[in-house]
Scaffold this motif. Structure first.
Motif, PDB file in Angstrom:
ATOM      1  N   LEU A 195       0.818  -1.217   0.000  1.00  0.00           N
ATOM      2  CA  LEU A 195       0.000   0.000   0.000  1.00  0.00           C
ATOM      3  C   LEU A 195       0.854   1.270   0.000  1.00  0.00           C
ATOM      4  CD1 LEU A 195      -2.978  -0.901   2.374  1.00  0.00           C
ATOM      5  CD2 LEU A 195      -2.902  -0.951  -0.115  1.00  0.00           C
ATOM      6  N   TYR A 196       1.916   1.271  -0.783  1.00  0.00           N
ATOM      7  CA  TYR A 196       2.791   2.434  -0.875  1.00  0.00           C
ATOM      8  C   TYR A 196       2.893   2.867  -2.327  1.00  0.00           C
ATOM      9  CZ  TYR A 196       7.045   5.291  -0.634  1.00  0.00           C
ATOM     10  OH  TYR A 196       7.957   6.316  -0.728  1.00  0.00           O
ATOM     11  N   THR A 197       2.656   4.146  -2.579  1.00  0.00           N
ATOM     12  CA  THR A 197       2.708   4.666  -3.945  1.00  0.00           C
ATOM     13  C   THR A 197       3.739   5.779  -4.097  1.00  0.00           C
ATOM     14  OG1 THR A 197       0.906   6.228  -3.453  1.00  0.00           O
ATOM     15  CG2 THR A 197       0.283   4.082  -4.363  1.00  0.00           C
ATOM     16  N   GLY A 198       4.559   5.984  -3.074  1.00  0.00           N
ATOM     17  CA  GLY A 198       5.537   7.061  -3.121  1.00  0.00           C
ATOM     18  C   GLY A 198       6.785   6.700  -3.901  1.00  0.00           C
ATOM     19  N   GLU A 199       7.748   7.586  -3.828  1.00  0.00           N
ATOM     20  CA  GLU A 199       9.003   7.413  -4.549  1.00  0.00           C
ATOM     21  C   GLU A 199       9.869   6.323  -3.917  1.00  0.00           C
ATOM     22  OE1 GLU A 199      10.996  11.129  -4.364  1.00  0.00           O
ATOM     23  OE2 GLU A 199       9.862  12.030  -6.002  1.00  0.00           O
ATOM     24  N   ALA A 200      10.685   5.709  -4.743  1.00  0.00           N
ATOM     25  CA  ALA A 200      11.692   4.777  -4.248  1.00  0.00           C
ATOM     26  C   ALA A 200      12.829   5.573  -3.615  1.00  0.00           C
ATOM     27  CB  ALA A 200      12.212   3.917  -5.385  1.00  0.00           C
ATOM     28  N   PRO A 201      13.579   4.980  -2.699  1.00  0.00           N
ATOM     29  CA  PRO A 201      14.728   5.688  -2.106  1.00  0.00           C
ATOM     30  C   PRO A 201      15.769   6.023  -3.166  1.00  0.00           C
ATOM     31  CG  PRO A 201      14.187   3.707  -0.859  1.00  0.00           C
ATOM     32  CD  PRO A 201      13.409   3.637  -2.140  1.00  0.00           C
ATOM     33  N   PRO A 202      16.568   7.051  -2.935  1.00  0.00           N
ATOM     34  CA  PRO A 202      17.632   7.401  -3.881  1.00  0.00           C
ATOM     35  C   PRO A 202      18.852   6.505  -3.710  1.00  0.00           C
ATOM     36  CG  PRO A 202      17.672   8.910  -2.024  1.00  0.00           C
ATOM     37  CD  PRO A 202      16.495   7.987  -1.811  1.00  0.00           C
ATOM     38  N   HIS A 203      19.873   6.749  -4.540  1.00  0.00           N
ATOM     39  CA  HIS A 203      21.189   6.102  -4.440  1.00  0.00           C
ATOM     40  C   HIS A 203      21.129   4.592  -4.667  1.00  0.00           C
ATOM     41  CE1 HIS A 203      22.326   9.958  -2.792  1.00  0.00           C
ATOM     42  NE2 HIS A 203      21.547   9.775  -1.738  1.00  0.00           N
ATOM     43  N   GLY A 204      20.030   4.103  -5.263  1.00  0.00           N
ATOM     44  CA  GLY A 204      19.919   2.677  -5.505  1.00  0.00           C
ATOM     45  C   GLY A 204      19.680   1.839  -4.258  1.00  0.00           C
ATOM     46  N   VAL A 205      19.318   2.475  -3.162  1.00  0.00           N
ATOM     47  CA  VAL A 205      19.043   1.754  -1.923  1.00  0.00           C
ATOM     48  C   VAL A 205      17.733   0.992  -2.080  1.00  0.00           C
ATOM     49  CG1 VAL A 205      18.577   1.977   0.544  1.00  0.00           C
ATOM     50  CG2 VAL A 205      20.288   3.457  -0.544  1.00  0.00           C
ATOM     51  N   PRO A 206      17.696  -0.314  -1.822  1.00  0.00           N
ATOM     52  CA  PRO A 206      16.444  -1.071  -1.941  1.00  0.00           C
ATOM     53  C   PRO A 206      15.375  -0.542  -0.991  1.00  0.00           C
ATOM     54  CG  PRO A 206      18.322  -2.559  -1.840  1.00  0.00           C
ATOM     55  CD  PRO A 206      18.851  -1.192  -1.511  1.00  0.00           C
ATOM     56  N   ALA A 207      14.132  -0.544  -1.463  1.00  0.00           N
ATOM     57  CA  ALA A 207      13.035   0.043  -0.694  1.00  0.00           C
ATOM     58  C   ALA A 207      12.892  -0.586   0.681  1.00  0.00           C
ATOM     59  CB  ALA A 207      11.731  -0.077  -1.471  1.00  0.00           C
ATOM     60  N   LEU A 208      13.098  -1.915   0.777  1.00  0.00           N
ATOM     61  CA  LEU A 208      12.897  -2.601   2.038  1.00  0.00           C
ATOM     62  C   LEU A 208      14.210  -3.001   2.715  1.00  0.00           C
ATOM     63  CD1 LEU A 208      10.014  -3.452   0.303  1.00  0.00           C
ATOM     64  CD2 LEU A 208       9.602  -4.069   2.681  1.00  0.00           C
ATOM     65  N   MET A 209      15.256  -2.267   2.424  1.00  0.00           N
ATOM     66  CA  MET A 209      16.466  -2.407   3.227  1.00  0.00           C
ATOM     67  C   MET A 209      16.248  -1.691   4.562  1.00  0.00           C
ATOM     68  SD  MET A 209      20.339  -0.914   2.660  1.00  0.00           S
ATOM     69  CE  MET A 209      20.839  -2.119   1.418  1.00  0.00           C
ATOM     70  N   ARG A 210      16.682  -2.290   5.654  1.00  0.00           N
ATOM     71  CA  ARG A 210      16.616  -1.621   6.942  1.00  0.00           C
ATOM     72  C   ARG A 210      17.675  -0.535   7.025  1.00  0.00           C
ATOM     73  NH1 ARG A 210      14.789  -6.738   7.759  1.00  0.00           N
ATOM     74  NH2 ARG A 210      13.172  -7.066   9.364  1.00  0.00           N
ATOM     75  N   VAL A 211      17.282   0.609   7.568  1.00  0.00           N
ATOM     76  CA  VAL A 211      18.222   1.688   7.825  1.00  0.00           C
ATOM     77  C   VAL A 211      18.044   2.130   9.275  1.00  0.00           C
ATOM     78  CG1 VAL A 211      18.204   2.472   5.423  1.00  0.00           C
ATOM     79  CG2 VAL A 211      16.646   3.537   7.076  1.00  0.00           C
ATOM     80  N   VAL A 212      19.107   2.649   9.844  1.00  0.00           N
ATOM     81  CA  VAL A 212      19.043   3.175  11.206  1.00  0.00           C
ATOM     82  C   VAL A 212      18.882   4.686  11.099  1.00  0.00           C
ATOM     83  CG1 VAL A 212      20.246   3.425  13.407  1.00  0.00           C
ATOM     84  CG2 VAL A 212      20.460   1.302  12.086  1.00  0.00           C
ATOM     85  N   ARG A 213      17.734   5.167  11.570  1.00  0.00           N
ATOM     86  CA  ARG A 213      17.467   6.610  11.508  1.00  0.00           C
ATOM     87  C   ARG A 213      17.752   7.247  12.859  1.00  0.00           C
ATOM     88  NH1 ARG A 213      13.980  10.231  13.261  1.00  0.00           N
ATOM     89  NH2 ARG A 213      12.601   8.673  14.210  1.00  0.00           N
ATOM     90  N   VAL A 214      18.571   8.285  12.826  1.00  0.00           N
ATOM     91  CA  VAL A 214      18.786   9.138  13.991  1.00  0.00           C
ATOM     92  C   VAL A 214      18.528  10.565  13.527  1.00  0.00           C
ATOM     93  CG1 VAL A 214      20.358   9.865  15.809  1.00  0.00           C
ATOM     94  CG2 VAL A 214      20.554   7.557  14.854  1.00  0.00           C
ATOM     95  N   GLY A 215      17.450  11.153  13.995  1.00  0.00           N
ATOM     96  CA  GLY A 215      17.058  12.463  13.492  1.00  0.00           C
ATOM     97  C   GLY A 215      16.713  12.362  12.024  1.00  0.00           C
ATOM     98  N   ASP A 216      17.374  13.182  11.191  1.00  0.00           N
ATOM     99  CA  ASP A 216      17.099  13.156   9.753  1.00  0.00           C
ATOM    100  C   ASP A 216      18.237  12.501   8.971  1.00  0.00           C
ATOM    101  OD1 ASP A 216      19.037  15.090   9.998  1.00  0.00           O
ATOM    102  OD2 ASP A 216      17.935  16.659   8.930  1.00  0.00           O
ATOM    103  N   ARG A 217      18.990  11.624   9.636  1.00  0.00           N
ATOM    104  CA  ARG A 217      20.047  10.865   8.976  1.00  0.00           C
ATOM    105  C   ARG A 217      19.703   9.384   8.989  1.00  0.00           C
ATOM    106  NH1 ARG A 217      23.396  14.598  12.034  1.00  0.00           N
ATOM    107  NH2 ARG A 217      24.681  15.892  10.641  1.00  0.00           N
ATOM    108  N   ALA A 218      20.143   8.672   7.952  1.00  0.00           N
ATOM    109  CA  ALA A 218      19.880   7.236   7.856  1.00  0.00           C
ATOM    110  C   ALA A 218      21.146   6.496   7.453  1.00  0.00           C
ATOM    111  CB  ALA A 218      18.770   6.961   6.848  1.00  0.00           C
TER     112      ALA A 218
END
Length: 320
Positions: free
Chosen positions: A221-244
């Motif tokens: 149920l997601y229709t937004g943009e894919a992440p940039p830099h070729g990062v897979p959409a469902l790769m886990r990232v660690v977010r701290v503030g506005d950094r990932a």
């Protein structure tokens, strides 16, 4: 994938057609939809269940570690430590309930988990002079859970901890330090702590209703943009503030110190969104985020698409 059913696809189409609060007022008569930060109501979709169709937990029961025999050593739990009190909230329960309203160390907290974004966040429930109790609205935005408080029926975005419609629009809940780790890791680190007991609901606790979700190419149920830099959409990232920080980078390095935080990775935790049995999920590892003084820092381990959706101008920490 098993979680995408004909019913869910029908809901997707219907919710897109009814992207107008007027259609929801029978269900939400006390929500002031004129007070909102949502500019495009098409972003709000039904996840399938109605309001409280996913029942949040109030005043959960806890048991001693030695009395818990159901959890597999690799199963993930959310660890909350406030003052001397430490508690574990198994993801096997939060997968089916998504919100636990509790009090830890004298602080009223909401322990939350959105399976579709992998976001496990803990908030202080105190706002102004009151204490809020949170429920699951049944709505999604960018595939992330929309919570609501039962006091004013305001809507809150789980990923950003921000009110998006109703009385508390624009207000932000205080995120508290917490982290996901395996049951074995929790027991080793906190031998005198307690773990949330199994809720008294007819659910298939320990089973994953989102089989192979974190191996898919497109979020539900997601229709937004894919992440940039070729990062897979469902790769886990660690977010701290506005950094990932991509999880792959952290797993390879073991520990990274930059941007004022120290992020460590260690093996031992199963994915809750992979195999039919959570205990048999693939390795995803455990993350801790601390500051220069060794204090735990509020963070999130979320999917890359969700970070990009809510922090489109965020910074991607791809390398040193």
């Amino acid at each position: 994938m098993r979680f995408i059913t004909t019913f869910a696809l029908a809901v997707f189409c219907a919710s897109a057609a009814l992207a107008d609060p007027a259609f929801w007022r029978h269900e939400w008569p006390d929500t002031d939809f004129t007070n909102t930060t949502v500019k495009n109501w098409a972003e709000i979709r039904s996840g399938g269940p109605p309001k409280d169709g996913i029942p949040s937990i109030q005043n959960p029961s806890f048991i001693d570690l030695a009395d818990e025999t159901r959890l597999n050593p690799r199963e993930p739990v959310i660890t909350v430590k406030i003052g001397p009190e430490v508690r574990a909230y198994p993801i096997r329960y939060l997968t089916w309930h998504e919100i636990v309203n509790d009090t830890v160390g004298g602080v009223p907290v909401a322990v939350t988990f959105c399976p579709l974004c992998n976001s496990a966040l803990v908030f202080d429930r105190r706002v102004d002079e009151g204490i809020l109790e949170f429920g699951v609205s049944g709505k999604l935005r960018n595939s992330d859970m929309v919570m609501y408080d039962r006091q004013t029926e305001s809507w809150w975005q789980q990923a950003t901890a921000t009110g998006i419609a109703g009385h508390f629009t624009g207000r932000e809940l205080r995120q508290l330090p917490s982290w996901m780790e395996s049951w074995a890791q929790f027991k080793d680190a906190h031998p005198g702590a307690q773990v949330m007991d199994q809720p008294d609901w007819p659910r298939r606790y320990g089973q994953n209703p989102y089989v192979n979700y974190d191996s898919s190419k497109r979020p539900f149920l997601y229709t937004g943009e894919a992440p940039p830099h070729g990062v897979p959409a469902l790769m886990r990232v660690v977010r701290v503030g506005d950094r990932a920080w991509p999880m792959e980078r952290l797993a390879k390095a073991g520990e990274i110190s930059e941007a004022g935080v120290v992020i460590s990775w260690r093996a031992g935790q199963a994915s809750a969104l992979d195999a039919p049995s959570i205990a048999k999920g693939k390795e995803v590892g455990t993350i801790r985020v601390r500051d220069g003084q060794g204090r735990d820092v509020p963070h999130d381990v979320m999917f890359a698409f969700a970070f990009h959706a809510f922090w489109p101008e965020g910074q991607w920490m791809l390398s040193n």
